[in-house]
Scaffold this active site. Sequence first.
Site, PDB file in Angstrom:
ATOM      1  N   GLU A  47      81.270  18.759   1.092  1.00 52.92           N
ATOM      2  CA  GLU A  47      81.943  17.460   1.164  1.00 52.92           C
ATOM      3  C   GLU A  47      81.116  16.356   0.508  1.00 52.92           C
ATOM      4  O   GLU A  47      81.651  15.468  -0.151  1.00 52.92           O
ATOM      5  CB  GLU A  47      82.263  17.105   2.618  1.00 52.92           C
ATOM      6  CG  GLU A  47      83.366  17.943   3.235  1.00 52.92           C
ATOM      7  CD  GLU A  47      84.686  17.814   2.491  1.00 52.92           C
ATOM      8  OE1 GLU A  47      84.932  16.763   1.871  1.00 52.92           O
ATOM      9  OE2 GLU A  47      85.472  18.776   2.522  1.00 52.92           O
ATOM     10  N   TYR A 130      85.830   9.618   6.406  1.00 51.99           N
ATOM     11  CA  TYR A 130      86.403  10.781   5.738  1.00 51.99           C
ATOM     12  C   TYR A 130      85.557  12.032   5.981  1.00 51.99           C
ATOM     13  O   TYR A 130      86.074  13.086   6.371  1.00 51.99           O
ATOM     14  CB  TYR A 130      86.550  10.556   4.228  1.00 51.99           C
ATOM     15  CG  TYR A 130      86.764  11.874   3.529  1.00 51.99           C
ATOM     16  CD1 TYR A 130      88.004  12.500   3.582  1.00 51.99           C
ATOM     17  CD2 TYR A 130      85.694  12.551   2.922  1.00 51.99           C
ATOM     18  CE1 TYR A 130      88.183  13.764   3.030  1.00 51.99           C
ATOM     19  CE2 TYR A 130      85.867  13.801   2.367  1.00 51.99           C
ATOM     20  CZ  TYR A 130      87.110  14.406   2.420  1.00 51.99           C
ATOM     21  OH  TYR A 130      87.290  15.654   1.899  1.00 51.99           O
ATOM     22  N   ASP A 148      91.373  12.162   1.759  1.00 53.17           N
ATOM     23  CA  ASP A 148      90.707  11.990   0.474  1.00 53.17           C
ATOM     24  C   ASP A 148      91.741  11.525  -0.554  1.00 53.17           C
ATOM     25  O   ASP A 148      92.914  11.301  -0.232  1.00 53.17           O
ATOM     26  CB  ASP A 148      90.000  13.267   0.040  1.00 53.17           C
ATOM     27  CG  ASP A 148      90.932  14.285  -0.609  1.00 53.17           C
ATOM     28  OD1 ASP A 148      92.149  14.267  -0.316  1.00 53.17           O
ATOM     29  OD2 ASP A 148      90.453  15.103  -1.415  1.00 53.17           O
TER      30      ASP A 148
END
Length: 301
Positions: A47, A130, A148
């Site tokens: 990520e 996020y 996202d």
Amino acid sequence: MTETSTDFAPADAASLHSPVIAWFDEHARDLPWRRPEAGAWGVMVSEFMLQQTPVSRVLPVYEQWLARWPRPADLAAEASGEAVRAWGRLGYPRRALRLHGAAQAITERHGGDVPSDHAQLLALPGIGEYTAAAVASFAYGQRHAVLDTNVRRVLARAASGIQYPPTATTAAERKLARALLPDDEETAARWAAASMELGALVCTARNEACARCPIAAQCAWRLAGKPAHTGPARRGQTYAGTDRQVRGKLLAVLREAHAPVEQSALDAVWHDPVQRARALDGLVADGLVEPLAEGRYRLPG
């Protein structure tokens, strides 16, 4: 529907979940961070790396990173400069420092295991809403809205009937994403991954492949005739000639060197002394470069 519409009934949301998840079951890419052996640390590393960077560039660096630092404690034991060195040419190298800081916090606060609690994830350095939601969802199968750019675009088109989402995530988008979440955790986590993959492979920013989209029949934007974007002009990121390019060239010299670098070696990478000095000062201010005595520099120790 308008951009801020969130009046989705459960039946409407369910009509999106099933076909998108079924499509994902058939078409999902086999990516290393999706495999069970990746674990929560592998998901977190991916990520960080995937922010503003395509999968093709991330894959080799990710594999090298996990081979060298298979657990957060392994990375935490190294100098932060080694994280910057291993980051290579992924771009936005401050992400490497943030990931190193997160690894240190995980080691100190959580016994070296990436926490599963969303609030604890959010409290780690360098972790925003996020990333916390993504790790909790993808690594631990929890129910969170994972927003996202790809997911936001899918929801903007399918649910709100607009071509592109706003530049920055809005409260209305978060409300809509929560309204569209499946009720049970397993399905919600699968929906998060599936809607992200749909945006990456089919509902792309340009040249969207509506003929291959599993929810084309329900897509509000397609049904409205694909109205053109009416918001602020979308500008592509420039790189050539920018301070970002100069920073990258300076960092490349320091990554290749395993001893302090003389100022003259840095001076040779860019013709404009003012821009070069500005870029170097920025790297120092960001903690990516450490100045030493006698005009020498190195990655942070």
